[in-house]
Motif scaffolding. Structure first.
Motif, PDB file in Angstrom:
ATOM      1  N   ILE A 205       0.956  -0.705  -0.073  1.00 32.09           N
ATOM      2  CA  ILE A 205      -0.021  -0.048   0.064  1.00 32.09           C
ATOM      3  C   ILE A 205       0.957   0.673   0.279  1.00 32.09           C
ATOM      4  O   ILE A 205       1.918   1.015   0.804  1.00 32.09           O
ATOM      5  N   TYR A 206       0.176   1.745  -0.798  1.00 28.74           N
ATOM      6  CA  TYR A 206       1.568   3.656  -1.073  1.00 28.74           C
ATOM      7  C   TYR A 206      -0.014   4.394  -0.395  1.00 28.74           C
ATOM      8  O   TYR A 206      -0.418   4.789  -0.419  1.00 28.74           O
ATOM      9  N   LYS A 207       1.474   5.703   0.133  1.00 34.32           N
ATOM     10  CA  LYS A 207       1.008   7.028   0.823  1.00 34.32           C
ATOM     11  C   LYS A 207      -0.417   6.803  -0.159  1.00 34.32           C
ATOM     12  O   LYS A 207       0.029   7.506  -1.770  1.00 34.32           O
ATOM     13  N   GLY A 208      -1.494   8.142  -0.003  1.00 34.86           N
ATOM     14  CA  GLY A 208      -2.551   8.182  -0.572  1.00 34.86           C
ATOM     15  C   GLY A 208      -3.137   7.487  -1.164  1.00 34.86           C
ATOM     16  O   GLY A 208      -4.479   7.496  -1.612  1.00 34.86           O
ATOM     17  N   ASP A 209      -2.804   6.035  -1.165  1.00 38.91           N
ATOM     18  CA  ASP A 209      -4.097   5.173  -1.661  1.00 38.91           C
ATOM     19  C   ASP A 209      -5.428   4.822  -0.888  1.00 38.91           C
ATOM     20  O   ASP A 209      -5.081   5.102   0.541  1.00 38.91           O
ATOM     21  N   ASN A 210      -6.233   4.476  -1.807  1.00 40.33           N
ATOM     22  CA  ASN A 210      -7.652   4.547  -0.839  1.00 40.33           C
ATOM     23  C   ASN A 210      -7.745   3.198  -0.023  1.00 40.33           C
ATOM     24  O   ASN A 210      -7.648   1.796  -0.654  1.00 40.33           O
ATOM     25  N   VAL A 211      -8.189   2.834   0.690  1.00 41.12           N
ATOM     26  CA  VAL A 211      -8.183   1.651   0.850  1.00 41.12           C
ATOM     27  C   VAL A 211      -9.618   1.543   1.627  1.00 41.12           C
ATOM     28  O   VAL A 211     -10.539   2.033   2.038  1.00 41.12           O
ATOM     29  N   LEU A 212      -9.947  -0.353   2.428  1.00 42.65           N
ATOM     30  CA  LEU A 212     -11.285  -0.260   2.203  1.00 42.65           C
ATOM     31  C   LEU A 212     -11.351  -1.158   4.401  1.00 42.65           C
ATOM     32  O   LEU A 212     -10.318  -1.500   3.978  1.00 42.65           O
ATOM     33  N   LEU A 213     -11.637  -0.017   5.177  1.00 42.62           N
ATOM     34  CA  LEU A 213     -11.674  -0.863   6.276  1.00 42.62           C
ATOM     35  C   LEU A 213     -13.081  -1.844   6.778  1.00 42.62           C
ATOM     36  O   LEU A 213     -13.982  -1.511   6.487  1.00 42.62           O
TER      37      LEU A 213
END
Length: 240
Positions: free
Chosen positions: A72-80
């Motif tokens: 995962i990279y800085k600024g990526d969107n993630v699902l929690l």
């Protein structure tokens, strides 16, 4: 019109409908295949919830080492996703190197924890979400008990400054506290189009007409079914 516009602000006549109007030729019975299946992910993406240092509704923070491990990279969107299968979306950043706790910790503010229905110390799953799309339309309304005594056009004074140029991901049904000139107001994402998770981009249209939402009915709105086709009229874009 100024080039930086959060989107067209659309008005809905008071018909009691809460669903966004359908677009011609598009069925509302679609399956969201873009949502990551977190239960198939490696257990390494399970993380312990910790208090955020920065109070932002769209930001979570994890360690640089953990980001590298999960690709995962800085600024990526993630699902929690919580252990009870409640989900929301956020943008991921990494901790300051001088303030980096154990690699299995994730920091988030109180609003994100409420939407996930988790507490500090609970375990959630974090999954990269590269396929989240820009929203074409969202319907957002204030919570009734947070606007007592407040008058004025809340979209202009709250929503446009909040979403402008931020590319914030949102999840249908979530509630976000937003600061503005009259204090903090809570807003609920009533509907999103085309999918329940989307990014509010400059071309996203915001539907803001409707009665404020009573706290006791907030969770019921997500299950309302109606055709949602009629009763909308467009307004000129508002410059930001």
């Amino acid at each position: 019109v100024h080039g930086k516009i959060i989107g067209q602000i659309c008005k809905m006549e008071k018909t009691g409908k809460t669903k966004l109007p359908k677009q011609d030729g598009v069925s509302d019975k679609t399956t969201d295949f873009s949502t990551p299946m977190t239960h198939l992910q490696d257990p390494s993406n399970r993380m312990v919830v910790e208090e955020a240092k920065t109070d932002d509704n769209s930001i979570v923070e994890i360690s640089f080492e953990k980001m590298a491990e999960l690709k995962i990279y800085k600024g990526d969107n993630v699902l929690l996703e919580s252990e009870k299968k409640n989900t929301t979306v956020a943008i991921v950043l990494y901790f300051d190197k001088k303030d980096s706790p154990a690699g299995d910790k994730i920091r988030m503010n109180n609003a994100l924890r409420k939407n996930l229905k988790v507490q500090l110390g609970d375990i959630i799953t974090v999954t990269n979400y590269p396929d989240i799309c820009n929203g074409s339309r969202i319907h957002i309304l204030p919570m009734e008990d947070s606007i007592k005594g407040i008058v004025g056009h809340l979209t202009t004074s709250y929503l446009i400054p909040y979403f402008r140029d931020a590319f914030r991901p949102v999840h249908k049904g979530d509630i976000y506290p937003i600061r503005g000139p009259f204090g903090t107001i809570e807003f609920k994402i009533v509907e999103t189009d085309p999918k329940e998770n989307c990014i509010v981009a400059p071309k996203t249209m915001i539907f803001d007409e409707g009665d404020p939402i009573k706290r006791e009915y907030a969770e019921k709105i997500d299950g309302v079914e109606n055709d949602g086709v009629d009763g909308y009229k467009h307004q000129s874009p508002i410059s930001c």
